[in-house]
Every structure is written in structure tokens, then in C-alpha cells.
Design a protein around this motif. Sequence first.
Motif, mmCIF file in Angstrom:
data_model
loop_
_atom_site.group_PDB
_atom_site.id
_atom_site.type_symbol
_atom_site.label_atom_id
_atom_site.label_comp_id
_atom_site.label_asym_id
_atom_site.label_seq_id
_atom_site.Cartn_x
_atom_site.Cartn_y
_atom_site.Cartn_z
ATOM 1 N N ARG A 139 89.131 22.071 37.853
ATOM 2 C CA ARG A 139 89.171 20.622 37.623
ATOM 3 C C ARG A 139 89.180 20.361 36.120
ATOM 4 O O ARG A 139 88.197 19.887 35.562
ATOM 5 C CB ARG A 139 87.936 19.950 38.238
ATOM 6 C CG ARG A 139 87.739 20.150 39.731
ATOM 7 C CD ARG A 139 88.756 19.391 40.555
ATOM 8 N NE ARG A 139 88.414 19.445 41.968
ATOM 9 C CZ ARG A 139 88.833 20.393 42.806
ATOM 10 N NH1 ARG A 139 89.604 21.372 42.386
ATOM 11 N NH2 ARG A 139 88.466 20.357 44.083
ATOM 12 N N ILE A 142 83.877 24.334 36.076
ATOM 13 C CA ILE A 142 85.051 23.770 36.775
ATOM 14 C C ILE A 142 86.252 23.627 35.838
ATOM 15 O O ILE A 142 87.196 22.906 36.141
ATOM 16 C CB ILE A 142 84.714 22.407 37.432
ATOM 17 C CG1 ILE A 142 84.107 21.436 36.423
ATOM 18 C CG2 ILE A 142 83.790 22.581 38.611
ATOM 19 C CD1 ILE A 142 83.992 20.004 36.959
ATOM 20 N N GLU A 172 77.699 31.076 45.866
ATOM 21 C CA GLU A 172 78.311 30.092 46.749
ATOM 22 C C GLU A 172 79.226 30.767 47.785
ATOM 23 O O GLU A 172 79.279 30.343 48.936
ATOM 24 C CB GLU A 172 79.106 29.089 45.905
ATOM 25 C CG GLU A 172 79.542 27.861 46.658
ATOM 26 C CD GLU A 172 79.608 26.618 45.773
ATOM 27 O OE1 GLU A 172 79.245 26.692 44.592
ATOM 28 O OE2 GLU A 172 80.023 25.574 46.286
ATOM 29 N N SER A 232 85.891 19.563 51.323
ATOM 30 C CA SER A 232 86.532 20.504 50.398
ATOM 31 C C SER A 232 87.739 19.906 49.685
ATOM 32 O O SER A 232 88.369 20.577 48.871
ATOM 33 C CB SER A 232 87.001 21.762 51.156
ATOM 34 O OG SER A 232 85.900 22.469 51.667
ATOM 35 N N GLU A 233 88.053 18.648 49.976
ATOM 36 C CA GLU A 233 89.200 18.016 49.322
ATOM 37 C C GLU A 233 88.871 17.733 47.847
ATOM 38 O O GLU A 233 87.716 17.819 47.451
ATOM 39 C CB GLU A 233 89.546 16.702 50.057
ATOM 40 C CG GLU A 233 90.255 16.956 51.375
ATOM 41 C CD GLU A 233 90.406 15.695 52.215
ATOM 42 O OE1 GLU A 233 90.082 14.595 51.713
ATOM 43 O OE2 GLU A 233 90.834 15.827 53.374
ATOM 44 N N PRO A 234 89.902 17.377 47.051
ATOM 45 C CA PRO A 234 89.637 16.986 45.661
ATOM 46 C C PRO A 234 88.560 15.893 45.597
ATOM 47 O O PRO A 234 88.497 15.042 46.488
ATOM 48 C CB PRO A 234 90.992 16.460 45.180
ATOM 49 C CG PRO A 234 91.993 17.213 46.002
ATOM 50 C CD PRO A 234 91.352 17.405 47.356
ATOM 51 N N LEU A 250 83.244 18.997 47.227
ATOM 52 C CA LEU A 250 82.193 19.936 46.849
ATOM 53 C C LEU A 250 82.569 20.856 45.699
ATOM 54 O O LEU A 250 81.707 21.304 44.954
ATOM 55 C CB LEU A 250 81.746 20.744 48.082
ATOM 56 C CG LEU A 250 82.645 21.851 48.626
ATOM 57 C CD1 LEU A 250 82.157 23.219 48.136
ATOM 58 C CD2 LEU A 250 82.604 21.839 50.149
ATOM 59 N N TRP A 251 83.881 21.143 45.526
ATOM 60 C CA TRP A 251 84.273 22.051 44.439
ATOM 61 C C TRP A 251 84.375 21.334 43.100
ATOM 62 O O TRP A 251 84.778 21.925 42.106
ATOM 63 C CB TRP A 251 85.585 22.760 44.793
ATOM 64 C CG TRP A 251 85.434 23.610 46.022
ATOM 65 C CD1 TRP A 251 85.959 23.367 47.258
ATOM 66 C CD2 TRP A 251 84.681 24.831 46.145
ATOM 67 N NE1 TRP A 251 85.578 24.356 48.141
ATOM 68 C CE2 TRP A 251 84.798 25.260 47.486
ATOM 69 C CE3 TRP A 251 83.912 25.591 45.244
ATOM 70 C CZ2 TRP A 251 84.172 26.430 47.964
ATOM 71 C CZ3 TRP A 251 83.303 26.746 45.722
ATOM 72 C CH2 TRP A 251 83.432 27.149 47.059
#
Lengths: 368, 293
Positions: free
Chosen positions: B204, B200, B50, A195-197, A200-201
Motif C-alpha cells: 500500500r 505496508i 500473521e 481482505s479487500e483493499p 486487513l492488509w
Amino acid sequence: MQVGLKIWRYDAKTGDRALKEYEITAPEEATLLDCLDIVKDRHDGSLAYRKSCRMMICGSCGMRMDGGAVLACKTRMYEIAQAGHVPVISAMGNLPIVKDLVVDMEPFWQKMRAVDPYLRPRYDQAQERENVVSQPQMDVIHKESLCINCGCCVSECNSMESDPDFLGPAALAKGMRFVGDPRDGATIERLERYSEPHGLWDCTRCYFCNERCPKGVDPRDAIAKLGAEAMKNGIDRDMGARHAKWFVTSAKTTGWLRETELVPKTQGIIASIKEVKFAMGLAVKGKVPPPFPPHVAADVHESRALFDLVKAQGRDGAAGIVQGERALGRIEAHHEAAGGRDPYNEPDSAPRPFLPSEREESEGVAAT
Amino acid sequence: MKKVAYYKGCLASLSAKELDISTRALAPKVGYELLELESVTCCGAGDIHEAEPDYYLHLNARILSYAEATGCDTLMTVCNVCTLNLRQANYQLQIDTGLRERVNDNLEQVGVPRYLGTVEVKHFLWLIAGESFAELQAVAHKGLKGLKVAPFYGCQILRPSKLMGFDDPDKPTSLERIIEACGGEAIDYPAKIKCCGFPIIQAREDTALAELIQPIEQAKEAGADAMVTPCPLCHLSLDAWQSKLKKKTGKDFQMPILHLSQLVGVAAGLTDSELKFRRHVVSVAPVVEKLSV
């Protein structure tokens, strides 16, 4: 048959790059790999590509045909040649090219190593009795276990193209293979790490990995399963996780996405203050719907009640996704039966095999 | 006039109202009466899939059930993400009867009709590029006058193709056929099937912007006057985040981005109040000027 191929030749040492065209004669059953063998044997011995098993098991011959990653040994050339098409063959994407169609797989293995791609057992001493894992428990990681490390998914990953440090579909699917394994004892540690940078995100849900995987691993679905397991275990600090959580809150409170609150809920109040100027630009155009009064769906009490009901039934985490795979797995069978030959429906054919789920049902019936 | 159940999704209800308005104006012209579903929710957008996968399935089953209750055989969507979420849930419920029974028992408990599995989920693009293509050709008489339009498909209307199946996922043609039927010139460029980065874009931003710049830059270089997309999420990132691209890279593309229903709507002679171009962040004025000459 006559097969035409255009192959991107490249030499990392000299930087020379050229698109070369070959015209060869090949048997009708030839695969792309067979054709490359013919080119190398009879036309140009300097062509470089990887191969080993020739039967879709070793994962060596990943490359691109007309821009999409394929296993050369799985790709039949008959229809392409019959159509008179001359495909362009090139090395896989997102990995450095060594020569012609050979890529350096080291970045791939680096990411694979980063997810601890081996069982970390719950026990540290040998057990007296064998650990039996049931079929339903193995079904959870069935697709993820099919991976042959060919790199076709990584080649096409849109997120990795923009962020080379992204762990990527192959490594994360491998991670799910162990997160979902009941014998593994490092679940929480794994989920924290994934789950870190760059984990998976960072997946942008482009579904190229599912589309290209020659083995049906469906890495994007594996990443969704990891996300679901992380949420189930309360590992939800990442902005991606908070973003996902806000959708759940929206659905069970107003029914529709509470768009305007999504940014502060995802990024936090402090970070979202930096977005004020940008948001004002959108607000002028009516792109920032006022949060009050909220846009509430009719009968939203039903979706609230559904949430409570479903939560009480305990299919949290990956189990909620895995339950749908029986159907998804059958889509291909369904399509084949509609358009093509059914090998089990012919005279003298072998008996039709059971799907694991069906076998359980039938055995269950027999037992009672 | 064929009746179809209409699921507009979150964005067309909120920040992309122009998509809803232009779709409603255009649909009757190409042969569809839209029956809007009132008591439905968000499809979950991949996020609920999710975060709470079982809830995702039930939310989408509820939408499908209300679509079925209208008596229509088609649930029409105007968003790629809604299309994938609903089609995925629909396949699972149609093919796996055990799963459907379980979900239906839950729906029934909260007062939602059981879903029998009779609905097909189709994006508006598939309707007008497919069964209603003749009607589209007939109404696109006003024409795009050779406007150079770059089609941008977005991801979740092409992939995974085993769930979508209308276009070839690598060589789609539906948007090109529509652009040409409307009198425009379809611009070809490699990134038209790639990701816009939207899922994202908040978590991100740098990665998302590096994805987003590819289609806009390639379309610009190929000489496009405008881009068109069948997805309001792609529309939002392509349109609204151009200012962030400018800030980050110094490149000011000023590329007008049209919703599919607006592009066809222009060709079919919809009025300003039906097109709502003023709701766009990047001005569509250069396109309007070109077409009014």
C-alpha cells in the motif's frame, strides 16, 4: 485537590477554535470525566462532551488527553494534579469534530456496519437443541468481545490517518469476533471481504490501537488473527498476503529474508518492472543484495524441519496466536504483583479466582 | 567487557550492512563483546506471525534457545521488529510453561536445545541508554558539536508497552538522552513516535508514503540537520523512500538518516570504514562537513 485543565474548544458551525484553561476543585478520587462535570456545572455550561455510564462500559467518553486517546471515566486525575501537570484535553482523532470534545461517530459506525457485526448462523431455522459453545472456543474471541465501541483505537490509527477509507482496528476486531465464532456460517465470505483493499492488509502494525484500547481488546492482534485465518483458508491474493507468504518461504528455504525477491513476489513481475529505476538507485548503494548465491543461515535444515513438524500439528490460523494469549494476558497480572498490591493475598480476602485455563486443568484433574 | 548474544536480523545482514558494521565497531567501546548467533533465521517480522503464527513462535524459540546456549543472559537486537517479535515469543514461553514444553518438544525433535527461558531480549538502544549510559558518556567525547538531531523511535520499540517497557510509549527519552550525551541537540516534534509506513510500503505505497512524510517534514521544519533511528526498517523507508516522496509531492527533503550506532559512532570517533555512510541513499555529507569544521 486543585486540578488544572486546558481544553480545546471548537465549534464546527463557526469554525472558532480556542484552548481554554480551567482551574477547579475536585475530590481526590475524581476522574477526568468528574472534572469535566465540575467544569460544566460550576464554571462553563457551554462545554460539550459525551458521557453516559461513568463506569467504562458504554464507551461514550473517548477523548484525548495530552494527545493520546483515553476514556475520561477511566482516567484518575490525582497523580496528574499532584505532579502539577495541566493536561491538554481535546477531541479524538480521525473523526470529524462536532463541538468541543464531541466527535461525529458516523464514519465509525459506517465501518462497523461494513463488517456485518452480527452473527450469521450456519442454519436458517431454529434448532431443536441449544448450541453449546465450549470455553476454549469462546477463548478465541474473548478479547474481541470486550470492545465497547469507544473509538479510542480508531482515534490513534496511523493507517486511517493516511487512508480514511481503511476499515480500521475497531471494525476489524469486530470482524474477528464473528470469524472466530464457531456458530457463524459466513467465515469465508467475511475473510474475502475483509481482505479487500482498505481491509486487513492495510494495517501498518503501529500498535497504537493495542496501546490505547481501554478494555484490552488488542485490535492489532485481532487483525493478525484475521490474516492468519485468511491464509489458512487460501485467501491470499492481496499483496499484503503475498508479502507475508514470502517471509515464510524465505525462513524455510534460506533462513533469512530473500529481500531482493520480495518486491516481485509481493507486487508481481509486471508491477515490479515499474520499480526497476527505483531499485537501480538502491542497488548503487548496495541496498539490493544479489539473489545469487543466496545468503543461507547455518543449520537451516532445522527451520525447514520445524515448519513441517508444526504444520502437521494443526495449529494453523488464529489458533497459533490465541495459544500465546494465556501468557500475554498474565503479563499485566505479573507486573501488578511485582509492583503493587495483590488483593487476594490479604487477610479476609476473597478466594483467588481461577483463570479459565486453570479451571479446565483443575477440573480435568478432578475428573480423572 | 560484558558478553551478550547478538542477533542482527535480516536487514543488518543484507541491505543495511552498515548497521551491522557500525554496531560491531561501537559495541566494545561501550563495554560489550558480541557473540554472533550463526545458525539462526529471520524472526518473521510480523509477517510470519500473521501467515503462520505457530511457526513464528517456533522460529523465535529457536533463536532464543541458541542465544541461551551461548551462556549469555542478554540477547541484543538492533531492530525494532526483531525486538518485538523476540520479546513477544519470549514472554509467552517464559510465563506459559505448558506452551514452552510443547515448543521445546518440537525443538528437540529437530535437534535444537530446549529453551529454559533465561534470556532477556534487549535492544542496543536500551543497553546504551540504560545500564551502559556511563560508558556511552565516556566514549562520546568527540561530540556532535551541537548537531541538531531529530530522534525517530519507530513503533515496535515503544508499543505495545506491556511487552517493551523501557521507554514511556508516549514520552520516550532514551534517544534524546543519547543525542545530548553525544553533544548533539535533540529536536522535538510530534511524529517521532509514529509509524514510518514500512510494513505496508510495498502493498500500500500511497498510505505508507502519507505516513512517512510526517516525521521527515516535521523534523525538517523543526530545523533538524539529521534524523536518527534505532530500526533498520525505519531507516530504509526514511532514507531510500525520500526519492518517492519527492516524486509524489515535489518536496525534496534531502534529510540524512543515521542508524543509532552510526550517530554514537560519529561522536565516539569511528572511522569512515566503520560508519559506511556511502551506503546511504540520501547523502550524509552535510552532516560530516558540519562536524569536521
